[in-house]
Design a protein around this motif. Sequence first.
Motif, PDB file in Angstrom:
ATOM      1  N   SER A   2       0.833  -1.194   0.000  1.00 27.18           N
ATOM      2  CA  SER A   2       0.000   0.000   0.000  1.00 27.18           C
ATOM      3  C   SER A   2       0.873   1.251   0.000  1.00 27.18           C
ATOM      4  O   SER A   2       1.812   1.371   0.777  1.00 27.18           O
ATOM      5  N   ASP A   3       0.578   2.169  -0.879  1.00 25.16           N
ATOM      6  CA  ASP A   3       1.288   3.435  -0.963  1.00 25.16           C
ATOM      7  C   ASP A   3       0.342   4.410  -1.635  1.00 25.16           C
ATOM      8  O   ASP A   3      -0.037   4.219  -2.799  1.00 25.16           O
ATOM      9  N   ASP A   4      -0.056   5.464  -0.917  1.00 22.58           N
ATOM     10  CA  ASP A   4      -1.072   6.366  -1.464  1.00 22.58           C
ATOM     11  C   ASP A   4      -0.554   7.209  -2.617  1.00 22.58           C
ATOM     12  O   ASP A   4      -1.306   7.984  -3.213  1.00 22.58           O
ATOM     13  N   ARG A   5       0.725   7.045  -2.969  1.00 25.29           N
ATOM     14  CA  ARG A   5       1.264   7.750  -4.138  1.00 25.29           C
ATOM     15  C   ARG A   5       1.001   6.981  -5.434  1.00 25.29           C
ATOM     16  O   ARG A   5       1.262   7.507  -6.522  1.00 25.29           O
ATOM     17  N   ILE A   6       0.492   5.761  -5.321  1.00 26.44           N
ATOM     18  CA  ILE A   6       0.009   5.005  -6.473  1.00 26.44           C
ATOM     19  C   ILE A   6      -1.455   4.699  -6.180  1.00 26.44           C
ATOM     20  O   ILE A   6      -1.771   3.918  -5.295  1.00 26.44           O
ATOM     21  N   ARG A   7      -2.337   5.328  -6.911  1.00 25.75           N
ATOM     22  CA  ARG A   7      -3.759   5.301  -6.571  1.00 25.75           C
ATOM     23  C   ARG A   7      -4.572   4.648  -7.691  1.00 25.75           C
ATOM     24  O   ARG A   7      -4.328   4.891  -8.872  1.00 25.75           O
ATOM     25  N   ILE A   8      -5.534   3.826  -7.294  1.00 23.29           N
ATOM     26  CA  ILE A   8      -6.471   3.229  -8.248  1.00 23.29           C
ATOM     27  C   ILE A   8      -7.868   3.764  -7.943  1.00 23.29           C
ATOM     28  O   ILE A   8      -8.359   3.641  -6.819  1.00 23.29           O
ATOM     29  N   ASP A   9      -8.496   4.360  -8.946  1.00 20.16           N
ATOM     30  CA  ASP A   9      -9.886   4.800  -8.848  1.00 20.16           C
ATOM     31  C   ASP A   9     -10.693   4.091  -9.921  1.00 20.16           C
ATOM     32  O   ASP A   9     -10.196   3.876 -11.037  1.00 20.16           O
ATOM     33  N   MET A  10     -11.912   3.724  -9.597  1.00 13.88           N
ATOM     34  CA  MET A  10     -12.755   2.987 -10.526  1.00 13.88           C
ATOM     35  C   MET A  10     -13.885   3.861 -11.062  1.00 13.88           C
ATOM     36  O   MET A  10     -14.514   4.607 -10.317  1.00 13.88           O
ATOM     37  N   GLU A  11     -14.112   3.776 -12.361  1.00 13.78           N
ATOM     38  CA  GLU A  11     -15.286   4.376 -13.003  1.00 13.78           C
ATOM     39  C   GLU A  11     -15.882   3.320 -13.913  1.00 13.78           C
ATOM     40  O   GLU A  11     -15.393   3.093 -15.015  1.00 13.78           O
ATOM     41  N   ASP A  12     -16.915   2.650 -13.403  1.00 11.06           N
ATOM     42  CA  ASP A  12     -17.530   1.535 -14.115  1.00 11.06           C
ATOM     43  C   ASP A  12     -16.465   0.478 -14.419  1.00 11.06           C
ATOM     44  O   ASP A  12     -15.846  -0.041 -13.507  1.00 11.06           O
ATOM     45  N   ALA A  13     -16.217   0.183 -15.695  1.00 10.26           N
ATOM     46  CA  ALA A  13     -15.260  -0.866 -16.053  1.00 10.26           C
ATOM     47  C   ALA A  13     -13.862  -0.317 -16.324  1.00 10.26           C
ATOM     48  O   ALA A  13     -13.001  -1.027 -16.823  1.00 10.26           O
ATOM     49  N   ILE A  14     -13.629   0.936 -15.965  1.00 11.16           N
ATOM     50  CA  ILE A  14     -12.346   1.588 -16.230  1.00 11.16           C
ATOM     51  C   ILE A  14     -11.618   1.836 -14.920  1.00 11.16           C
ATOM     52  O   ILE A  14     -12.172   2.421 -13.983  1.00 11.16           O
ATOM     53  N   ALA A  15     -10.368   1.379 -14.849  1.00 15.20           N
ATOM     54  CA  ALA A  15      -9.509   1.677 -13.701  1.00 15.20           C
ATOM     55  C   ALA A  15      -8.610   2.852 -14.060  1.00 15.20           C
ATOM     56  O   ALA A  15      -7.965   2.851 -15.116  1.00 15.20           O
ATOM     57  N   ILE A  16      -8.592   3.865 -13.204  1.00 15.36           N
ATOM     58  CA  ILE A  16      -7.706   5.014 -13.403  1.00 15.36           C
ATOM     59  C   ILE A  16      -6.550   4.870 -12.425  1.00 15.36           C
ATOM     60  O   ILE A  16      -6.723   4.930 -11.208  1.00 15.36           O
ATOM     61  N   LEU A  17      -5.372   4.647 -12.969  1.00 12.14           N
ATOM     62  CA  LEU A  17      -4.158   4.413 -12.194  1.00 12.14           C
ATOM     63  C   LEU A  17      -3.338   5.701 -12.200  1.00 12.14           C
ATOM     64  O   LEU A  17      -2.846   6.123 -13.249  1.00 12.14           O
ATOM     65  N   THR A  18      -3.220   6.327 -11.038  1.00 10.80           N
ATOM     66  CA  THR A  18      -2.575   7.636 -10.941  1.00 10.80           C
ATOM     67  C   THR A  18      -1.284   7.566 -10.141  1.00 10.80           C
ATOM     68  O   THR A  18      -1.265   7.033  -9.031  1.00 10.80           O
ATOM     69  N   VAL A  19      -0.223   8.115 -10.722  1.00  5.62           N
ATOM     70  CA  VAL A  19       1.033   8.301  -9.998  1.00  5.62           C
ATOM     71  C   VAL A  19       0.917   9.653  -9.305  1.00  5.62           C
ATOM     72  O   VAL A  19       0.844  10.696  -9.966  1.00  5.62           O
ATOM     73  N   ALA A  20       0.869   9.642  -7.971  1.00  2.87           N
ATOM     74  CA  ALA A  20       0.494  10.839  -7.226  1.00  2.87           C
ATOM     75  C   ALA A  20       1.594  11.293  -6.274  1.00  2.87           C
ATOM     76  O   ALA A  20       1.529  11.107  -5.058  1.00  2.87           O
ATOM     77  N   ARG A  21       2.615  11.873  -6.844  1.00  4.01           N
ATOM     78  CA  ARG A  21       3.688  12.499  -6.056  1.00  4.01           C
ATOM     79  C   ARG A  21       4.025  13.839  -6.720  1.00  4.01           C
ATOM     80  O   ARG A  21       5.137  14.068  -7.192  1.00  4.01           O
ATOM     81  N   PRO A  22       3.042  14.728  -6.772  1.00  2.00           N
ATOM     82  CA  PRO A  22       3.203  15.946  -7.580  1.00  2.00           C
ATOM     83  C   PRO A  22       4.338  16.848  -7.125  1.00  2.00           C
ATOM     84  O   PRO A  22       4.931  17.559  -7.946  1.00  2.00           O
ATOM     85  N   GLU A  23       4.664  16.826  -5.816  1.00  2.71           N
ATOM     86  CA  GLU A  23       5.741  17.690  -5.327  1.00  2.71           C
ATOM     87  C   GLU A  23       7.093  17.278  -5.878  1.00  2.71           C
ATOM     88  O   GLU A  23       8.054  18.061  -5.866  1.00  2.71           O
ATOM     89  N   LYS A  24       7.204  16.049  -6.392  1.00  3.14           N
ATOM     90  CA  LYS A  24       8.428  15.546  -7.016  1.00  3.14           C
ATOM     91  C   LYS A  24       8.198  15.231  -8.497  1.00  3.14           C
ATOM     92  O   LYS A  24       8.935  14.444  -9.090  1.00  3.14           O
TER      93      LYS A  24
END
Length: 259
Positions: A2-24
Motif C-alpha cells: 500500500s502506498d497512497d502515491r500510487i492510486r487506483i480509482d474505478m469508473e464503471d469498467a475503467i480503472a484510473i491508475l494515478t502516480v500521485a507524487r506531484p511535489e516531485k
Amino acid sequence: MSDDRIRIDMEDAIAILTVARPEKLNAFDIDMLKALASACDTIEADGNIRAVILTGEGKAFCAGGDIKAWGAMRPEEFGHQWVRFGHRVFERLATLRMPVIAAMNGHALGGGMELAAAADIRIAERQIKIGLPETSLGMVPGWSGTQRLVKHFGAQIVRRMVLGGEVFTAEEARSNGLVDAVVETGTVVAAAKDYAGRIVKRGPAALEICKLMIASANGEDNGTAVEALGSILAAKTGDMKEGVAAFSGKRPAEFKGEW
C-alpha cells in the motif's frame, strides 16, 4: 504493498491508475515501484476491469526515477534493486491483460517516457515535452528505454533522444509516432476516458487475445504470449475439464478431444 502515491480509482469498467507524487513531479522511488507492481496485480485480478487509464497528478506525467532514491546506491544495488526491479515492474504494466491508455498530462522524461511506453495507447496534452535525458547524467535508460521503445517506435527516434538529447513537443512526438493523439491542456483524462469507452464496448476476450498476438508479432516475449494463448485455449476444452475432474476423483481420465 500500500502506498497512497500510487492510486487506483474505478469508473464503471475503467480503472484510473494515478502516480500521485506531484511535489516531485511524480518521480518514482523504490516503494512506489513496489506499489505499482501491487496495483497491477490488483487490476489484473479484477474481472470487471476492461480498460486502464494511466496518468500523473499535478503538472507532470512522470519525471522518471527520483535521483535521491538511486544516486547513492552502490553499483550492484543500482543494477539489481533499481534498474532490474524497475524493468520488471514496467513489464508487469505492459503485459496487463486489458488495454492501457497513457493520459500524458505533463512532461514525460526518462523513466516517465518509459512508463508511457508500457501503455498500449498514448494521448498527450499539447504543452508537454518528451525525452530520454539519462546520458546527460552519465547513465543509460534502464526501464526499457533502449528495448521496448526501439520495438515500438524504431531505433532512429530513440537514437535522437538518447544520443543527441533531443526533447520533443507533443506535436513532434505525434509526428514521430511516440504518441497517438494530442489534445488541449487539461483535457487528456477526459479524452482517455472517451477512448476507454470505445474499448469497453468490445469483446474483452478478443481484446486480451489480440493484445497477446500483437505483442508476439512485435517480438515482445513470444514465449509468454504463445504459452498464455495455448493455456487459455486448453482451459476451455472438455479435455482439461475432464483431466481435472479425473484427478480430483482419483480415476483414469476419459479424454474425448472435445473443444
